[in-house]
Motif scaffolding. Structure first.
Motif, PDB file in Angstrom:
ATOM      1  N   ILE A  16      -5.515   0.983  -4.011  1.00  0.00           N
ATOM      2  CA  ILE A  16      -6.107   0.563  -2.667  1.00  0.00           C
ATOM      3  C   ILE A  16      -5.262  -0.747  -2.642  1.00  0.00           C
ATOM      4  N   LEU A  17      -4.220  -0.880  -1.764  1.00  0.00           N
ATOM      5  CA  LEU A  17      -3.362  -2.049  -1.579  1.00  0.00           C
ATOM      6  C   LEU A  17      -3.634  -2.839  -0.098  1.00  0.00           C
ATOM      7  N   GLY A  18      -3.606  -4.034  -0.249  1.00  0.00           N
ATOM      8  CA  GLY A  18      -3.676  -4.989   0.961  1.00  0.00           C
ATOM      9  C   GLY A  18      -3.146  -6.456   0.459  1.00  0.00           C
ATOM     10  N   PHE A  19      -2.190  -6.968   1.468  1.00  0.00           N
ATOM     11  CA  PHE A  19      -1.506  -8.096   1.198  1.00  0.00           C
ATOM     12  C   PHE A  19      -1.590  -8.931   2.425  1.00  0.00           C
ATOM     13  N   THR A  43      -5.083  -0.952   3.228  1.00  0.00           N
ATOM     14  CA  THR A  43      -6.070  -1.554   4.160  1.00  0.00           C
ATOM     15  C   THR A  43      -5.784  -2.876   4.489  1.00  0.00           C
ATOM     16  N   ARG A  44      -6.539  -3.890   5.220  1.00  0.00           N
ATOM     17  CA  ARG A  44      -6.305  -5.304   5.281  1.00  0.00           C
ATOM     18  C   ARG A  44      -7.874  -5.929   5.018  1.00  0.00           C
ATOM     19  N   SER A  45      -7.681  -7.131   4.635  1.00  0.00           N
ATOM     20  CA  SER A  45      -8.976  -8.273   4.640  1.00  0.00           C
ATOM     21  C   SER A  45      -9.033  -8.434   5.865  1.00  0.00           C
ATOM     22  N   ARG A  46     -10.042  -9.358   5.988  1.00  0.00           N
ATOM     23  CA  ARG A  46     -10.382 -10.125   7.331  1.00  0.00           C
ATOM     24  C   ARG A  46      -9.520 -11.317   7.726  1.00  0.00           C
ATOM     25  N   CYS A  90      -7.327   1.535  -8.868  1.00  0.00           N
ATOM     26  CA  CYS A  90      -6.989   0.102  -8.899  1.00  0.00           C
ATOM     27  C   CYS A  90      -6.940  -0.500  -7.381  1.00  0.00           C
ATOM     28  N   ILE A  91      -7.868  -1.668  -7.443  1.00  0.00           N
ATOM     29  CA  ILE A  91      -7.762  -2.362  -6.258  1.00  0.00           C
ATOM     30  C   ILE A  91      -7.174  -3.602  -6.198  1.00  0.00           C
TER      31      ILE A  91
END
Length: 455
Positions: A362-365, A388-391, A437-438
């Motif tokens: 799970i990837l988000g940068f 995905t994406r964070s807020r 792995c997040i």
């Protein structure tokens, strides 16, 4: 600055609202990095209003591209076990902003946080109304709040982690007993510069006259910059690989607890069989810097700590979201590798320390990172990839990550627009023998932790 015109906050939520009205560079993408935007004079004036709490603060200052958070947690844990009332100031937070200001690993309470901001409010409100450009930023307010809180609680030692760079960081008003520069890598290149020497120059900005420096910097382009700054400030320099050595590292897995057993040697002492409940050889290197810094402080009679206390403290370590094993069957690892080097360390640790059937990523940068080179380090290993994406407003769009990954390795990712759905989807895909792995930004890790706690 009349307090009658600045009534006290009636709640913690009201205090937070006041804080979040300040400019927050953690949420901005493009801005000027200079002595005007990041003004230490602005910080000094705020602290002067608060009674200059930093001048009475025995402290340790930590910067570096990678590992400064883990290093700060390690050294503060040891100091606490030695009986010292120990302050810890770190950033960013995972879930709760109060995580950034802790004493003896207990975060500041909501009433205490509100009270501290009440102390600073008249000055800040006055500037917002009369000279907005001179009013403190979000991070400056938090830094001042941490220092004022530590003073009020009479901490005996404070550990302060730099937020960005070093030279112009709001923490760089202190005179520490020792400074730690963990390493130098390419990160925040649009802000700190796109060469290791330019980034090293920013990190070296925390070096003070006659204050010892302990460092893990080894890159040929960066080390001379650190050495030059130390010579100019007549600051003794203790280097990993020259004055401090990680002589042995072996992994262990006992009753489901993974970690490292290390032999670490300094210029005056050898520590055998140090147990770290952390994975990844880089944590042994961080530990070596911590032991070096403690050695300096013991030599100068700043502190008195026995080897037994050091061992006991290190064996009890908890570093959230630093290759943290969150659960098993399937195994879930939480991390925030957000640089090329940190992603390389993460990949190496996963491949060398864990057995799994499939690796689900799970990837988000943040969009201002070196995305292609970070992704190169990990996407080839993923059997299934969820983007995905964070807020956070700085978060990269999942569609962009999808395109980059497809171009890099031909793999197609699953796109989910929020972290909670991404975690739920990965858990649904995974079998008991798989590893989830997040990783990516700290904001992603924080939201993932909340989602895992709720599921």
């Amino acid at each position: 600055m009349n307090k009658k015109n600045n009534p006290a906050f009636q709640s913690y939520e009201e205090a937070l609202s006041f804080l979040y009205k300040a400019i927050d560079y953690e949420k901005l993408i493009n801005y000027q990095y200079n002595a005007s935007t990041f003004s230490l004079e602005r910080m000094k004036k705020l602290l002067a209003y608060a009674g200059n709490p930093h001048r009475e603060l025995p402290c340790i200052h930590i910067t570096g591209t990678k590992g400064k958070g883990s290093t700060a947690i390690m050294i503060s844990t040891i100091l606490e076990h030695a009986g010292l009332t120990t302050g810890l100031f770190t950033s960013p937070h995972l879930i709760d902003i109060k995580e950034r200001i802790q004493i003896n690993h207990k975060k500041i309470s909501a009433p205490e946080f509100t009270s501290i901001l009440n102390d600073l409010r008249p000055y800040i409100q006055h500037l917002r109304e009369t000279e907005l450009s001179a009013s403190p930023t979000f991070f400056e307010m938090l830094t001042a709040a941490g220092m004022l809180y530590f003073k009020k609680k009479r901490v005996e030692m404070a550990v302060l982690e730099v937020g960005l760079g070093g030279r112009l960081d709001s923490t760089n008003v202190i005179l520490p007993q020792v400074a730690i520069i963990t390493n130098v890598g390419l990160d925040h290149t649009a802000i700190l510069g796109n060469t290791l020497s330019s980034i090293a120059f920013e990190k070296a900005g925390i070096i003070k006259q006659h204050v010892p420096v302990v460092s893990g910097v080894e890159a040929p382009e960066a080390l001379p910059v650190i050495e030059k700054a130390c010579r100019e400030k007549d600051a003794p320099l203790y280097l990993l690989g020259r004055d401090i050595w990680v002589e042995e590292v072996r992994s262990f897995d006992r009753n489901g607890t993974r970690g490292l057993i290390c032999k670490i040697k300094t210029w005056r002492h050898t520590y055998h069989d140090i147990v770290l409940p952390l994975v990844g050889i880089h944590q042994a290197q961080n530990c070596a810097l911590v032991l070096g810094a403690l050695e300096v402080m013991r030599c100068r009679n700043y502190i008195s700590i026995s080897d037994d206390v050091i061992r006991e403290a290190l064996a009890s370590l908890y570093c959230p979201a630093r290759i943290e094993i969150f659960s098993k069957n399937p195994s879930i690892i939480l991390d925030f590798a957000h640089t090329v080097d940190s992603m390389r360390f993460l990949k190496k640790t996963l491949l060398e320390n864990f057995k799994f059937h499939k690796l689900i990523l799970i990837l988000g940068f943040s969009q201002d990172k070196d995305l292609d080179n970070i992704l190169k380090e990990i996407v080839w290993e993923g059997d299934c990839i969820v983007v995905t994406r964070s807020r956070n407003p700085r978060a990269a769009e999942p569609d962009d990550l999808y395109r980059r990954i497809e171009k890099l390795c031909g793999k197609r990712s699953k796109i989910l627009d929020n972290v909670r759905d991404a975690v739920a989807s990965a858990k649904q895909i995974a079998s008991q023998d798989d590893l989830i792995c997040i990783t990516g930004s700290a904001y992603l890790a924080g939201e993932a932790r909340q989602s895992l706690d709720l599921q």
